[in-house]
Enzyme design. Structure first.
Site, mmCIF file in Angstrom:
data_model
loop_
_atom_site.group_PDB
_atom_site.id
_atom_site.type_symbol
_atom_site.label_atom_id
_atom_site.label_comp_id
_atom_site.label_asym_id
_atom_site.label_seq_id
_atom_site.Cartn_x
_atom_site.Cartn_y
_atom_site.Cartn_z
ATOM 1 N N GLU A 1 0.791 -1.469 0.027
ATOM 2 C CA GLU A 1 -0.108 -0.150 -0.709
ATOM 3 C C GLU A 1 0.543 1.124 0.100
ATOM 4 O OE1 GLU A 1 -4.475 -0.290 1.880
ATOM 5 O OE2 GLU A 1 -3.083 -1.903 3.730
ATOM 6 N N CYS B 1 3.467 8.699 1.164
ATOM 7 C CA CYS B 1 4.046 7.574 1.839
ATOM 8 C C CYS B 1 4.110 5.792 0.966
ATOM 9 C CB CYS B 1 3.279 7.745 3.363
ATOM 10 S SG CYS B 1 3.316 6.208 4.513
ATOM 11 N N CYS C 1 6.087 -6.921 7.710
ATOM 12 C CA CYS C 1 7.750 -6.393 8.560
ATOM 13 C C CYS C 1 7.830 -7.223 9.761
ATOM 14 C CB CYS C 1 6.746 -4.789 9.162
ATOM 15 S SG CYS C 1 8.258 -3.892 10.327
ATOM 16 N N CYS D 1 6.135 -5.050 16.176
ATOM 17 C CA CYS D 1 5.573 -3.859 17.267
ATOM 18 C C CYS D 1 3.877 -4.110 17.901
ATOM 19 C CB CYS D 1 5.925 -2.405 16.399
ATOM 20 S SG CYS D 1 7.382 -1.818 15.973
ATOM 21 N N CYS E 1 0.734 -2.167 15.659
ATOM 22 C CA CYS E 1 0.763 -1.846 14.052
ATOM 23 C C CYS E 1 0.347 -2.924 13.535
ATOM 24 C CB CYS E 1 2.236 -1.355 14.111
ATOM 25 S SG CYS E 1 2.434 -0.991 12.085
ATOM 26 N N GLY F 1 6.827 -1.702 6.623
ATOM 27 C CA GLY F 1 7.581 -2.601 6.074
ATOM 28 C C GLY F 1 8.864 -1.048 7.486
ATOM 29 N N GLU F 2 10.397 -2.225 7.562
ATOM 30 C CA GLU F 2 11.408 -1.430 7.965
ATOM 31 C C GLU F 2 12.373 -1.235 7.048
ATOM 32 O OE1 GLU F 2 11.762 -0.200 11.405
ATOM 33 O OE2 GLU F 2 14.626 0.475 10.250
ATOM 34 N N SER G 1 11.678 6.651 7.821
ATOM 35 C CA SER G 1 11.897 6.038 9.624
ATOM 36 C C SER G 1 11.690 5.007 9.978
ATOM 37 C CB SER G 1 9.739 6.240 9.022
ATOM 38 O OG SER G 1 9.710 6.445 11.123
ATOM 39 N N SER H 1 10.777 5.948 15.717
ATOM 40 C CA SER H 1 9.924 5.529 15.999
ATOM 41 C C SER H 1 10.128 5.992 17.050
ATOM 42 C CB SER H 1 9.285 4.775 15.427
ATOM 43 O OG SER H 1 8.517 5.023 13.845
ATOM 44 N N LEU H 2 9.743 6.465 18.368
ATOM 45 C CA LEU H 2 10.285 6.275 20.184
ATOM 46 C C LEU H 2 9.253 5.288 20.414
ATOM 47 C CD1 LEU H 2 12.473 7.020 21.951
ATOM 48 C CD2 LEU H 2 11.530 9.476 21.886
ATOM 49 N N HIS H 3 8.192 6.133 20.647
ATOM 50 C CA HIS H 3 6.879 5.737 21.550
ATOM 51 C C HIS H 3 6.861 5.437 22.772
ATOM 52 C CE1 HIS H 3 5.336 5.155 17.366
ATOM 53 N NE2 HIS H 3 5.709 4.050 17.160
ATOM 54 N N ASN I 1 -3.892 5.106 16.545
ATOM 55 C CA ASN I 1 -4.788 5.209 15.361
ATOM 56 C C ASN I 1 -5.580 3.516 15.171
ATOM 57 O OD1 ASN I 1 -5.199 7.198 14.043
ATOM 58 N ND2 ASN I 1 -3.480 6.707 12.950
ATOM 59 N N CYS J 1 -1.135 6.198 9.819
ATOM 60 C CA CYS J 1 0.002 5.638 10.650
ATOM 61 C C CYS J 1 -0.391 4.212 11.896
ATOM 62 C CB CYS J 1 0.501 6.482 11.070
ATOM 63 S SG CYS J 1 1.473 7.910 10.716
HETATM 64 N N1 SAH Z 1 9.051 0.639 11.017
HETATM 65 C C1 SAH Z 1 9.085 2.135 10.068
HETATM 66 C C2 SAH Z 1 8.376 2.858 9.138
HETATM 67 C C3 SAH Z 1 7.273 2.466 9.286
HETATM 68 S S1 SAH Z 1 6.050 3.413 10.795
HETATM 69 C C4 SAH Z 1 9.618 2.598 11.791
HETATM 70 O O1 SAH Z 1 8.781 1.656 12.303
HETATM 71 O O2 SAH Z 1 9.253 4.151 11.819
HETATM 72 C C5 SAH Z 1 5.662 4.702 10.619
HETATM 73 C C6 SAH Z 1 4.656 5.666 11.870
HETATM 74 O O3 SAH Z 1 3.186 4.811 12.326
HETATM 75 C C7 SAH Z 1 5.739 4.501 13.006
HETATM 76 O O4 SAH Z 1 6.247 5.985 13.293
HETATM 77 C C8 SAH Z 1 4.540 3.192 13.340
HETATM 78 O O5 SAH Z 1 5.164 3.523 14.828
HETATM 79 C C9 SAH Z 1 4.081 4.023 14.152
HETATM 80 N N2 SAH Z 1 2.800 3.702 14.344
HETATM 81 C C10 SAH Z 1 2.531 2.205 14.055
HETATM 82 N N3 SAH Z 1 1.454 1.722 13.856
HETATM 83 C C11 SAH Z 1 0.817 3.189 13.949
HETATM 84 C C12 SAH Z 1 -0.894 2.625 15.274
HETATM 85 N N4 SAH Z 1 -1.218 2.691 14.993
HETATM 86 N N5 SAH Z 1 -1.408 4.377 14.903
HETATM 87 C C13 SAH Z 1 -0.899 5.386 15.017
HETATM 88 N N6 SAH Z 1 1.520 5.352 14.253
HETATM 89 C C14 SAH Z 1 1.409 3.995 14.410
#
Ligand code: SAH
Length: 341
Positions: A89, A102, A109, A113, A116, A155-156, A187, A210-212, A286, A329
């Protein structure tokens, strides 16, 4: 048969010279491919004989639009079919400063996480550089001119470093699409060796992490990659990156209600990022049905941003785009059967 889009420009040139052709044919063919040509027949400035020779030993593969969804806010999500039947996608977004895409870097992937959708079912395969370029070209053809690119889809990117690197070089090529490196953001969830190499090889491309979570233990629970590369290693790599490139790193922080959006989290983040050139992009989680987690409200996200601001950390809440078509995202997923109903 050779898929001609797999060849870099140098490889294509060598190949054509090997067929007894002058080197300038490479440029002619590359231009046709950028314009979306699907057959050698339509390459009207090539001789009949060369067209036939190419058709004998090469194919022109492309990604095909399987489905286009248009959100009320103008965001468009594309389900694209690869030649081997896999699906990826890509999302097109209109901003004040121009159109942005994007793209996905892998089918599925492996990062796991917990919040995701893209990682449900694991990684099926890496995308090739030409496939990522085709995501750009096909979507641009359908939706309009694009001048910003983010590698934040499925994907990463640093789990597919070689192809991502080749793709970045191709899309930046002044004789091709000529997209400025400064208009590209990659990212990563925190693959430290990838971050180091990327800073050396693409110092002008923006890096988002992506820190979180600002605490190691809690981050490990959300993101398995944190067990391999802990926060100490990650932050070292980010500080090094900043020194090396002079560019500020963007941190993505997905806000999960009651989990990482408390005052304690603000304090931990401020402590972690103290003294760094940085920007935090806050994204209320999301919905992904399987995760069982809920996003913080926009009000809570705004309050979180304000508190960070008072600690001297620059943070904004990301505009929510395309959520009505699951294009936001973390909502991109590999199984077309989930989507094609
Ligand atoms: N693998 C890479 C790029 C793809 S994810 C990465 O992790 O950065 C793109 C962004 O969406 C990342 O910051 C990811 O953590 C975030 N993301 C994943 N699931 C999400 C969700 N359910 N709601 C909001 N952001 C999310």
């Amino acid at each position: 048969m050779i898929n001609i889009k797999e060849l870099s420009r140098t490889e294509l040139k060598d190949f054509l010279v090997g067929l007894g052709e002058p080197a300038f044919r490479e440029k002619q063919i590359s231009q046709w491919l950028l314009k979306g040509a699907c057959s050698f027949d339509e390459m009207s400035n090539l001789s009949k004989c060369l067209k036939a020779k190419l058709a004998d030993c090469c194919t022109i593969e492309s990604l095909a639009i399987e489905r286009e969804q248009i959100s009320a806010d103008g965001t468009r999500k594309y389900l694209l079919r690869c030649p081997d039947g896999e699906y990826v996608e890509a999302v097109f977004m209109a901003y004040e400063y121009g159109n942005s895409i994007c793209i996905s870097t892998q089918v599925g992937c492996n990062m796991g996480c917990t919040f995701c959708a893209s990682t449900i079912g694991g990684k099926r395969r890496n995308l090739k550089a030409w496939e990522m370029l085709d995501e750009f070209l096909v979507v641009q053809g359908a939706a309009g001119a694009i001048n910003h690119l983010v590698l934040m889809g499925m994907g990463e990117p640093f789990d597919n470093y070689e192809e991502v690197s080749e793709f970045l070089k191709r899309i930046h090529d002044p004789e091709g699409i000529n997209l400025s490196y400064r208009n590209i953001t990659v990212s990563s969830c925190g693959v430290v060796p990838g971050i180091e190499r990327f800073g050396d090889e693409f110092p002008q491309v923006n890096l988002a992490i992506s820190l979180h979570e600002a605490s190691q233990k809690a981050r490990e629970e959300l993101m398995p990659i944190a067990r391999k590369y802990d926060l100490g290693m990650l932050m070292n790599a980010c500080r090094e990156h900043e020194k090396k490139t002079g560019r500020r790193v963007t941190y993505e922080y997905t806000l999960i209600a009651g989990k990482n959006d408390t005052d304690e989290n603000v304090k931990a983040l401020a402590e972690l990022l103290k003294g760094q050139l940085c920007h935090i992009n806050l994204i209320p989680l999301n919905p992904v049905v399987e995760s069982g987690m809920t996003g913080s409200s926009r009000g809570a996200a705004k309050a979180f941003a304000d508190k960070l601001g008072r600690c001297g950390i620059n943070a904004t809440v990301r505009r929510e785009l395309g959520s009505d078509i699951d294009a936001a995202c973390g909502q991109l997923r590999k199984k077309a059967s989930d989507i094609l109903t």
